[in-house]
Design a protein around this motif. Structure first.
Motif, PDB file in Angstrom:
ATOM      1  N   THR A 127       0.842  -1.193   0.000  1.00 31.63           N
ATOM      2  CA  THR A 127       0.000   0.000   0.000  1.00 31.63           C
ATOM      3  C   THR A 127       0.879   1.245   0.000  1.00 31.63           C
ATOM      4  OG1 THR A 127      -0.120   0.020   2.410  1.00 31.63           O
ATOM      5  CG2 THR A 127      -1.838  -1.199   1.233  1.00 31.63           C
ATOM      6  N   SER A 128       0.250   2.399  -0.170  1.00 30.21           N
ATOM      7  CA  SER A 128       1.008   3.642  -0.223  1.00 30.21           C
ATOM      8  C   SER A 128       0.271   4.739   0.531  1.00 30.21           C
ATOM      9  CB  SER A 128       1.211   4.073  -1.673  1.00 30.21           C
ATOM     10  OG  SER A 128       1.780   5.376  -1.707  1.00 30.21           O
ATOM     11  N   PRO A 129       1.011   5.556   1.303  1.00 28.64           N
ATOM     12  CA  PRO A 129       0.400   6.714   1.955  1.00 28.64           C
ATOM     13  C   PRO A 129       0.370   7.936   1.044  1.00 28.64           C
ATOM     14  CG  PRO A 129       2.669   6.530   2.649  1.00 28.64           C
ATOM     15  CD  PRO A 129       2.405   5.357   1.712  1.00 28.64           C
ATOM     16  N   LEU A 130       0.932   7.843  -0.162  1.00 28.42           N
ATOM     17  CA  LEU A 130       0.977   8.967  -1.089  1.00 28.42           C
ATOM     18  C   LEU A 130      -0.262   8.969  -1.974  1.00 28.42           C
ATOM     19  CD1 LEU A 130       4.718   8.707  -2.204  1.00 28.42           C
ATOM     20  CD2 LEU A 130       3.761  10.070  -0.332  1.00 28.42           C
ATOM     21  N   ALA A 131      -0.843  10.150  -2.195  1.00 25.47           N
ATOM     22  CA  ALA A 131      -2.046  10.240  -3.029  1.00 25.47           C
ATOM     23  C   ALA A 131      -1.764   9.818  -4.466  1.00 25.47           C
ATOM     24  CB  ALA A 131      -2.608  11.657  -2.987  1.00 25.47           C
ATOM     25  N   LEU A 132      -0.629  10.240  -4.994  1.00 29.34           N
ATOM     26  CA  LEU A 132      -0.175   9.803  -6.321  1.00 29.34           C
ATOM     27  C   LEU A 132       1.171   9.124  -6.132  1.00 29.34           C
ATOM     28  CD1 LEU A 132      -0.594   9.841  -9.450  1.00 29.34           C
ATOM     29  CD2 LEU A 132       0.793  11.925  -9.463  1.00 29.34           C
ATOM     30  N   ASP A 133       1.307   7.923  -6.652  1.00 27.80           N
ATOM     31  CA  ASP A 133       2.517   7.166  -6.381  1.00 27.80           C
ATOM     32  C   ASP A 133       2.938   6.355  -7.596  1.00 27.80           C
ATOM     33  OD1 ASP A 133       4.661   6.165  -4.993  1.00 27.80           O
ATOM     34  OD2 ASP A 133       3.489   4.987  -3.564  1.00 27.80           O
ATOM     35  N   ILE A 134       4.249   6.128  -7.701  1.00 30.33           N
ATOM     36  CA  ILE A 134       4.823   5.215  -8.694  1.00 30.33           C
ATOM     37  C   ILE A 134       5.580   4.157  -7.911  1.00 30.33           C
ATOM     38  CG2 ILE A 134       6.260   4.997 -10.762  1.00 30.33           C
ATOM     39  CD1 ILE A 134       6.115   8.077 -11.028  1.00 30.33           C
ATOM     40  N   GLN A 135       5.066   2.951  -7.889  1.00 34.64           N
ATOM     41  CA  GLN A 135       5.658   1.887  -7.100  1.00 34.64           C
ATOM     42  C   GLN A 135       6.374   0.872  -7.999  1.00 34.64           C
ATOM     43  OE1 GLN A 135       1.750   1.249  -4.995  1.00 34.64           O
ATOM     44  NE2 GLN A 135       3.105   0.840  -3.274  1.00 34.64           N
ATOM     45  N   PRO A 136       7.605   0.523  -7.662  1.00 36.19           N
ATOM     46  CA  PRO A 136       8.320  -0.493  -8.440  1.00 36.19           C
ATOM     47  C   PRO A 136       7.773  -1.888  -8.147  1.00 36.19           C
ATOM     48  CG  PRO A 136       9.651   0.222  -6.583  1.00 36.19           C
ATOM     49  CD  PRO A 136       8.418   1.082  -6.571  1.00 36.19           C
ATOM     50  N   LEU A 137       7.617  -2.686  -9.194  1.00 33.94           N
ATOM     51  CA  LEU A 137       7.076  -4.038  -9.059  1.00 33.94           C
ATOM     52  C   LEU A 137       8.130  -5.106  -9.306  1.00 33.94           C
ATOM     53  CD1 LEU A 137       3.725  -3.532 -11.017  1.00 33.94           C
ATOM     54  CD2 LEU A 137       4.112  -3.328  -8.540  1.00 33.94           C
ATOM     55  N   ARG A 143       3.980   0.540 -11.145  1.00 34.71           N
ATOM     56  CA  ARG A 143       2.539   0.783 -11.121  1.00 34.71           C
ATOM     57  C   ARG A 143       2.276   2.211 -10.653  1.00 34.71           C
ATOM     58  NH1 ARG A 143       0.875  -2.531  -7.289  1.00 34.71           N
ATOM     59  NH2 ARG A 143       0.403  -4.286  -8.672  1.00 34.71           N
ATOM     60  N   VAL A 144       1.450   2.948 -11.394  1.00 31.33           N
ATOM     61  CA  VAL A 144       1.031   4.299 -11.014  1.00 31.33           C
ATOM     62  C   VAL A 144      -0.352   4.205 -10.388  1.00 31.33           C
ATOM     63  CG1 VAL A 144       0.549   6.639 -11.804  1.00 31.33           C
ATOM     64  CG2 VAL A 144       2.380   5.312 -12.877  1.00 31.33           C
ATOM     65  N   SER A 145      -0.516   4.825  -9.221  1.00 28.30           N
ATOM     66  CA  SER A 145      -1.814   4.791  -8.541  1.00 28.30           C
ATOM     67  C   SER A 145      -2.200   6.187  -8.075  1.00 28.30           C
ATOM     68  CB  SER A 145      -1.769   3.841  -7.340  1.00 28.30           C
ATOM     69  OG  SER A 145      -0.817   4.281  -6.385  1.00 28.30           O
ATOM     70  N   LEU A 146      -3.500   6.421  -8.041  1.00 29.70           N
ATOM     71  CA  LEU A 146      -4.066   7.669  -7.535  1.00 29.70           C
ATOM     72  C   LEU A 146      -5.072   7.304  -6.457  1.00 29.70           C
ATOM     73  CD1 LEU A 146      -4.312  10.804  -7.874  1.00 29.70           C
ATOM     74  CD2 LEU A 146      -6.269  10.348  -9.372  1.00 29.70           C
ATOM     75  N   HIS A 147      -4.846   7.795  -5.253  1.00 30.00           N
ATOM     76  CA  HIS A 147      -5.690   7.471  -4.105  1.00 30.00           C
ATOM     77  C   HIS A 147      -5.829   5.955  -3.932  1.00 30.00           C
ATOM     78  CE1 HIS A 147      -6.472  11.694  -3.923  1.00 30.00           C
ATOM     79  NE2 HIS A 147      -7.224  11.709  -5.007  1.00 30.00           N
ATOM     80  N   GLY A 148      -4.732   5.249  -4.182  1.00 27.02           N
ATOM     81  CA  GLY A 148      -4.708   3.811  -3.962  1.00 27.02           C
ATOM     82  C   GLY A 148      -5.274   2.972  -5.086  1.00 27.02           C
ATOM     83  N   LYS A 149      -5.751   3.607  -6.162  1.00 20.79           N
ATOM     84  CA  LYS A 149      -6.325   2.864  -7.282  1.00 20.79           C
ATOM     85  C   LYS A 149      -5.447   3.017  -8.523  1.00 20.79           C
ATOM     86  CE  LYS A 149     -11.080   3.428  -5.618  1.00 20.79           C
ATOM     87  NZ  LYS A 149     -12.453   3.927  -5.957  1.00 20.79           N
ATOM     88  N   PRO A 150      -5.313   1.970  -9.336  1.00 23.32           N
ATOM     89  CA  PRO A 150      -4.473   2.046 -10.540  1.00 23.32           C
ATOM     90  C   PRO A 150      -4.904   3.201 -11.438  1.00 23.32           C
ATOM     91  CG  PRO A 150      -5.131  -0.217 -10.125  1.00 23.32           C
ATOM     92  CD  PRO A 150      -5.933   0.639  -9.177  1.00 23.32           C
ATOM     93  N   GLU A 194      -6.745  16.528 -11.073  1.00 21.68           N
ATOM     94  CA  GLU A 194      -8.130  16.192 -10.717  1.00 21.68           C
ATOM     95  C   GLU A 194      -8.991  17.443 -10.850  1.00 21.68           C
ATOM     96  OE1 GLU A 194      -8.878  13.112  -7.358  1.00 21.68           O
ATOM     97  OE2 GLU A 194      -7.313  14.461  -6.651  1.00 21.68           O
ATOM     98  N   LEU A 195     -10.108  17.312 -11.516  1.00 25.59           N
ATOM     99  CA  LEU A 195     -11.058  18.426 -11.580  1.00 25.59           C
ATOM    100  C   LEU A 195     -11.899  18.404 -10.311  1.00 25.59           C
ATOM    101  CD1 LEU A 195     -12.196  18.359 -15.318  1.00 25.59           C
ATOM    102  CD2 LEU A 195     -10.533  19.856 -14.208  1.00 25.59           C
ATOM    103  N   ASP A 196     -11.326  18.935  -9.262  1.00 18.03           N
ATOM    104  CA  ASP A 196     -11.941  18.894  -7.935  1.00 18.03           C
ATOM    105  C   ASP A 196     -11.825  20.285  -7.321  1.00 18.03           C
ATOM    106  OD1 ASP A 196     -13.046  18.124  -5.585  1.00 18.03           O
ATOM    107  OD2 ASP A 196     -11.421  16.779  -4.964  1.00 18.03           O
TER     108      ASP A 196
END
Length: 218
Positions: A127-137, A143-150, A194-196
């Motif tokens: 898992t990652s505590p970062l909102a946007l992350d690039i994790q090595p596999l 893998r790039v994830s935003l809020h924990g989702k791919p 994000e359009l937020d």
């Protein structure tokens, strides 16, 4: 985040994601047995300095990334933040206190900038505590994830130690295979808006601009 159904907003989102990735970002690099948190553009050899744009990074937060996530102290230097961690130690850091910026001249809009960076290793639990992350596999895949989702179809740019760069696009699982043909420090970067709509410190923004990096020594 909820995306509006209005066509103009969808067109704006498409424009934002089509923008080139090359811009300022945070990254972590090992230097002389220590770890440096830098702000600038690695591929250009640009490290912003104190008294200039480095000062826009006001309150960086850093942690070890060995499963314990212990806080890491950072100290402002002339062209980086010194991190109290050994060179090569897995680390994550973020700057989420930056003021709202008017980037309409860059066709980005009025946004709240958020910066994240990871060095070397993935979290032990995945898992990652970062909102946007690039994790090595492993085996060159990330893998790039935003809020924990791919994050699918994300524009990922790899910067090599000799200023070579290559762009990739993540697949439906948020993954991409990255080439590392030369030895040295690599920095991978991704940006997403994000359009937020919201407000930060009294200033309204139209979106949140997330910028994340992964750096590692090959």
């Amino acid at each position: 985040m909820k995306l509006t159904k209005y066509p103009f907003a969808l067109a704006l989102l498409a424009l934002l994601q089509a923008l080139p990735a090359q811009a300022h970002y945070l990254w972590i690099e090992p230097v002389d047995g220590a770890a440096h948190l830098c702000f600038g553009e690695y591929q250009e050899g640009l490290r912003e300095k104190a008294g200039g744009r480095l000062d826009s990074i006001a309150m960086p937060e850093a942690q070890t990334n060995d499963g314990k996530r212990a806080a890491v102290a950072v100290q402002r230097k002339a062209d980086h933040f010194a991190m109290q961690a050994a060179a090569g130690a897995p680390l994550i850091a973020q700057e989420i206190t930056m003021k709202v910026k008017d980037l309409r001249k860059n066709n980005i809009g009025i946004v709240k900038p958020m910066y994240y960076t990871r060095f070397a290793a993935a979290d032990a639990e995945g898992t990652s505590p970062l909102a946007l992350d690039i994790q090595p596999l492993g085996k060159g895949r990330v893998r790039v994830s935003l809020h924990g989702k791919p994050l699918a179809k994300a524009k990922l740019t790899a910067f090599a130690p000799n200023q070579w760069l290559r762009e990739y696009e993540t697949d439906a699982s948020g993954e991409a295979a990255v080439e590392t043909p030369w030895p040295g420090l690599y920095v991978l970067e991704v940006a997403y808006v994000e359009l937020d709509k919201g407000e930060y410190q009294g200033d309204a923004y139209e979106g949140i601009r997330h910028v994340g990096t992964l750096s590692f020594v090959h």
